[in-house]
Design an enzyme around this catalytic site. Structure first.
Site, PDB file in Angstrom:
ATOM      1  N   ASP A 253       1.077  -1.336   0.561  1.00 24.80           N
ATOM      2  CA  ASP A 253       0.143  -0.030  -0.324  1.00 24.80           C
ATOM      3  C   ASP A 253       0.750   0.721  -0.121  1.00 24.80           C
ATOM      4  OD1 ASP A 253      -2.878   0.933   0.453  1.00 24.80           O
ATOM      5  OD2 ASP A 253      -2.372  -0.913   1.047  1.00 24.80           O
TER       6      ASP A 253
ATOM      7  N   ASP B  62      -3.734   4.309  -1.824  1.00 22.90           N
ATOM      8  CA  ASP B  62      -4.904   4.471  -1.353  1.00 22.90           C
ATOM      9  C   ASP B  62      -5.080   6.434  -1.659  1.00 22.90           C
ATOM     10  OD1 ASP B  62      -6.254   4.318   1.000  1.00 22.90           O
ATOM     11  OD2 ASP B  62      -5.727   6.345   1.997  1.00 22.90           O
TER      12      ASP B  62
ATOM     13  N   GLU C 174      -6.766   3.427  -5.811  1.00 16.66           N
ATOM     14  CA  GLU C 174      -7.779   3.492  -5.443  1.00 16.66           C
ATOM     15  C   GLU C 174      -8.436   4.540  -5.660  1.00 16.66           C
ATOM     16  OE1 GLU C 174     -10.188   3.068  -0.805  1.00 16.66           O
ATOM     17  OE2 GLU C 174      -8.696   4.089  -1.275  1.00 16.66           O
TER      18      GLU C 174
ATOM     19  N   HIS D 239     -10.793  -4.648   2.626  1.00 18.58           N
ATOM     20  CA  HIS D 239     -11.141  -4.245   4.219  1.00 18.58           C
ATOM     21  C   HIS D 239     -11.375  -2.913   4.259  1.00 18.58           C
ATOM     22  CE1 HIS D 239      -8.452  -1.757   1.660  1.00 18.58           C
ATOM     23  NE2 HIS D 239      -8.257  -0.709   3.437  1.00 18.58           N
ATOM     24  N   ASP D 240     -12.080  -2.520   3.216  1.00 22.78           N
ATOM     25  CA  ASP D 240     -12.752  -1.425   3.473  1.00 22.78           C
ATOM     26  C   ASP D 240     -14.659  -1.495   2.880  1.00 22.78           C
ATOM     27  OD1 ASP D 240     -10.827   0.474   3.682  1.00 22.78           O
ATOM     28  OD2 ASP D 240     -11.220   1.518   2.081  1.00 22.78           O
TER      29      ASP D 240
HETATM   30  O1  TEU Z   1      -9.605   4.257   1.806  1.00 19.74           O
HETATM   31  C1  TEU Z   1     -10.800   5.409   1.268  1.00 19.74           C
HETATM   32  C2  TEU Z   1     -12.511   5.175   1.448  1.00 19.74           C
HETATM   33  O2  TEU Z   1     -12.517   5.983   0.878  1.00 19.74           O
HETATM   34  C3  TEU Z   1     -12.895   5.139   2.283  1.00 19.74           C
HETATM   35  O3  TEU Z   1     -12.620   5.304   4.007  1.00 19.74           O
HETATM   36  C4  TEU Z   1     -13.944   4.916   2.483  1.00 19.74           C
HETATM   37  O4  TEU Z   1     -14.964   6.098   2.399  1.00 19.74           O
HETATM   38  C5  TEU Z   1     -14.959   3.857   3.306  1.00 19.74           C
HETATM   39  O5  TEU Z   1     -13.922   2.936   3.270  1.00 19.74           O
HETATM   40  C6  TEU Z   1     -16.863   3.264   2.907  1.00 19.74           C
HETATM   41  O6  TEU Z   1     -16.795   2.996   3.759  1.00 19.74           O
HETATM   42  C7  TEU Z   1      -8.965   4.359   2.006  1.00 19.74           C
HETATM   43  C8  TEU Z   1      -8.563   3.370   2.575  1.00 19.74           C
HETATM   44  O7  TEU Z   1      -8.236   1.541   2.061  1.00 19.74           O
HETATM   45  C9  TEU Z   1      -9.166   3.310   3.859  1.00 19.74           C
HETATM   46  O8  TEU Z   1      -9.376   1.595   4.629  1.00 19.74           O
HETATM   47  C10 TEU Z   1      -8.551   4.413   4.244  1.00 19.74           C
HETATM   48  O9  TEU Z   1      -9.061   4.014   5.791  1.00 19.74           O
HETATM   49  C11 TEU Z   1      -8.472   5.349   4.363  1.00 19.74           C
HETATM   50  O10 TEU Z   1      -8.393   5.482   2.355  1.00 19.74           O
HETATM   51  C12 TEU Z   1      -7.490   6.748   4.815  1.00 19.74           C
HETATM   52  O11 TEU Z   1      -6.093   6.292   3.960  1.00 19.74           O
END
Ligand code: TEU
Length: 589
Positions: free
Chosen positions: A131, A232, A284, A357-358
């Site tokens: 990442d 990210d 992303e 993971h999100d």
């Molecule tokens: O995720 C970005 C993001 O858009 C998420 O925060 C999204 O809004 C949310 O998961 C939806 O529920 C990235 C990473 O993948 C995430 O794990 C991080 O928390 C975030 O960036 C901040 O770095």
């Protein structure tokens, strides 16, 4: 842009594959005219290190744990590992708040462990990406510490500082985790921007010295041997420097998503770091349309190889957001997938994912874990491994793992979920309503420990107390009991990765949507110069009967894989699809 929106199966255009070109000379017959690349051919396995395998007994997965499980990973037939952040971090947002880019968080291992992992992965013919979190750092990062202390110094504007008084922030933007996107810093007596938590200040990419530091850090990691980066929220790095309020004022997204200098920055990064290296870069990109995806991934533009678009992940978001999901239809799902396939054909490259993971587990969202767990998991795996693009599988997805749906508020760990709980409580939600929302939508659903076997208290994840509860179903769903079961989701997943390696049409073949014959069916072709595969997926828990105009053509083809069913045994050709049935027919051209 010639991106057509398909509104329903009735009105959708179904371009049929062009007549065979196999007699025409082609420099690259197996790649159907696409430039070959390992990152197009590979399947990616996403590892959430803290939840994969704990070798030390401290309750947290670690790098030596991943090393110990490399044989399992390789046995899946996957080719590329993506590791969620393992850097030094106060862990306010599970490692997405980095305080040192060139150090490993001691709880997860050492730099020697990381080097050993890179070597171990390469020795098995696989690759590894990490990442890259460069929209923001941790507030503990030395850059931020120096920036807040020294407004005249070299790092003074590495972040988005704005003057003012503690009672009036520069604008009313809200952060993604709830609450204002600005915090007042008492040391510098100024406001700083954070699109995520106050512990994640946004980096100011307008500053060329900052950009050079980031490129040097990327070089450093690539020199260590990693094979690329998952970037990210990379399409948030360019902000409109006027920081205007949106409509409503809280919505700043138009001013930082795909912002004014984003393509310039990515092209510069390509020139400075990636040119001449054979890497996988996947951005992303929440808020990117298919048109944006072409801009980011068109190889001639030299930006990224692939992006994660979020249209499918947001299919159930209501105007009130993710916590109040709305119903969605198979038509919408097929429309999104087909639109991304058709728009990127020949112009960029797709990613394919249903989990990360999100997100809640794809099986819980798009399948039926209650009544057809294994068959719906197999259908979703087939969807991921037969569409055109690079598939991304989250650890445990190969086992048909549904959401852990933790039953009590105190089981949740994620900052976004915890903020949601306190906001919902303030807003007067009942506890049962909050729990239901978390069980369906919490990011912790994708972060439960990997179930290795069915015994002990943790399913083989840890000898200690896990940082988050084990998956409640580990006794029945685990790697060990599926490993030697030829009818398991795991065995099916291995058959699919093997099929992708055998059938170049599954990698490079053009995608053609086909008339489904029923709204619950997703039917499409993958066509390369010497073969055509027809993929038919029943997305539903119902029996679906297909009309003869579709089924009659199967007489001239071979049914090469089917689910449900035993391997090497296919049913006689029937016109009725069972719940979540998958069939792939092959025709040589
Ligand atoms: O995720 C970005 C993001 O858009 C998420 O925060 C999204 O809004 C949310 O998961 C939806 O529920 C990235 C990473 O993948 C995430 O794990 C991080 O928390 C975030 O960036 C901040 O770095």
């Amino acid at each position: 842009m010639t991106c057509k929106r398909l509104h329903s199966d009735q009105t959708a255009p179904f371009p049929q594959p062009a007549p065979s070109q196999s007699s025409a000379p082609s420099a690259l017959p197996r790649t159907a005219g696409e430039t070959p690349a390992w990152w197009k051919e590979g399947t990616v396995y996403q590892i959430y290190p803290k939840s994969f395998y704990d070798s030390s007994g401290n309750g947290k997965g670690d790098l030596p744990g991943i090393l110990l499980k490399l044989d399992y990973i390789q046995s899946l037939g996957v080719d590329i590992l993506w590791l969620n952040p393992v850097y030094q971090s106060p862990w306010r947002d599970n490692g997405y708040d980095i305080s040192s880019y060139r150090q490993i968080l001691p709880e997860l291992g050492t730099m020697e462990d990381m080097t050993a992992l890179i070597r171990g992965v390469h020795a098995r013919g696989m690759r590894i990406i990490m990442d890259l979190v460069v929209n923001h750092t941790s507030d503990q990062h030395p850059w931020f510490q120096e920036s807040r202390r020294n407004p005249q110094g070299r790092k003074a504007d590495y972040y988005w500082w704005r003057p003012g008084t503690p009672d009036s922030p520069p604008n009313r933007w809200q952060s993604f985790f709830g609450g204002p996107a600005w915090s007042w810093d008492e040391t510098r007596k100024a406001w700083y921007l954070h699109l995520f938590s106050p512990h994640q200040p946004d980096l100011n990419w307008e500053n060329p010295a900052l950009r050079r530091e980031i490129y040097a850090m990327m070089d450093w990691w690539l020199d260590k041997g990693i094979d690329g980066f998952r970037m990210d929220v990379i399409n948030f790095i360019s902000k409109n420097p006027d920081l205007p309020e949106g409509t409503p004022p809280e919505d700043g997204r138009p001013f930082f998503i795909n912002g004014p200098r984003i393509h310039e920055f990515l092209q510069e990064m390509h020139r400075e770091v990636l040119d001449g290296r054979d890497t996988l870069t996947v951005g992303e990109c929440s808020g990117a349309s298919t048109a944006d995806a072409v801009l980011y991934t068109d190889p001639a533009r030299r930006e990224l190889n692939q992006i994660f678009g979020m249209d499918l992940m947001e299919i159930d978001y209501s105007p009130q957001g993710k916590w109040i999901p709305r119903p969605w239809s198979y038509r919408e799902m097929k429309e999104i997938l087909s639109r991304w396939q058709l728009t990127l054909e020949g112009r960029g490259w797709n990613t394919l994912f249903l989990s990360n993971h999100d997100q809640p587990r794809g099986l819980s969202r798009f399948g039926d874990p209650q009544n057809h767990r294994e068959d719906s998991a197999k259908m979703l795996a087939a969807l991921l491994l037969t569409l055109k693009g690079t598939p991304y599988i989250l650890q445990g997805e190969e086992l048909g793992l549904p959401n852990p749906a933790y039953p009590q508020l105190h089981h949740y760990r994620d900052i976004e979920s915890l903020n949601f709980i306190s906001q919902a409580q303030k807003d007067g939600w009942k506890e049962s309503e909050i729990l239901k929302a978390l069980q369906e939508q919490s990011r912790d659903n994708g972060r439960s420990p990997m179930p290795w076997h069915g015994s002990g208290d943790t399913g083989g994840f840890s000898r200690g107390t896990p940082w988050i509860n084990p998956h409640p179903l580990y006794q029945t769903i685990n790697a060990e009991n599926q490993d030697n079961n030829p009818a398991s989701p795991l065995a099916w997943f291995r058959r699919l990765t093997a099929l992708r390696k055998k059938e170049p049409a599954l990698i490079y073949g053009q995608f053609y949507p086909a008339e489904p014959g029923d709204h619950r069916i997703f039917r499409f072709f993958r066509r390369s110069p010497d073969s055509q595969l027809e993929i038919i997926l029943n997305l539903s828990p119902e029996h679906v009967s297909l009309p003869p105009r579709i089924t009659e053509a199967w007489a001239q083809t071979a049914l090469i894989i089917q689910s449900p069913g035993q391997p090497n045994q296919t049913e006689p050709i029937t016109t009725v699809f069972r719940p979540y049935e998958v069939r792939i027919y092959k025709k040589n051209l």
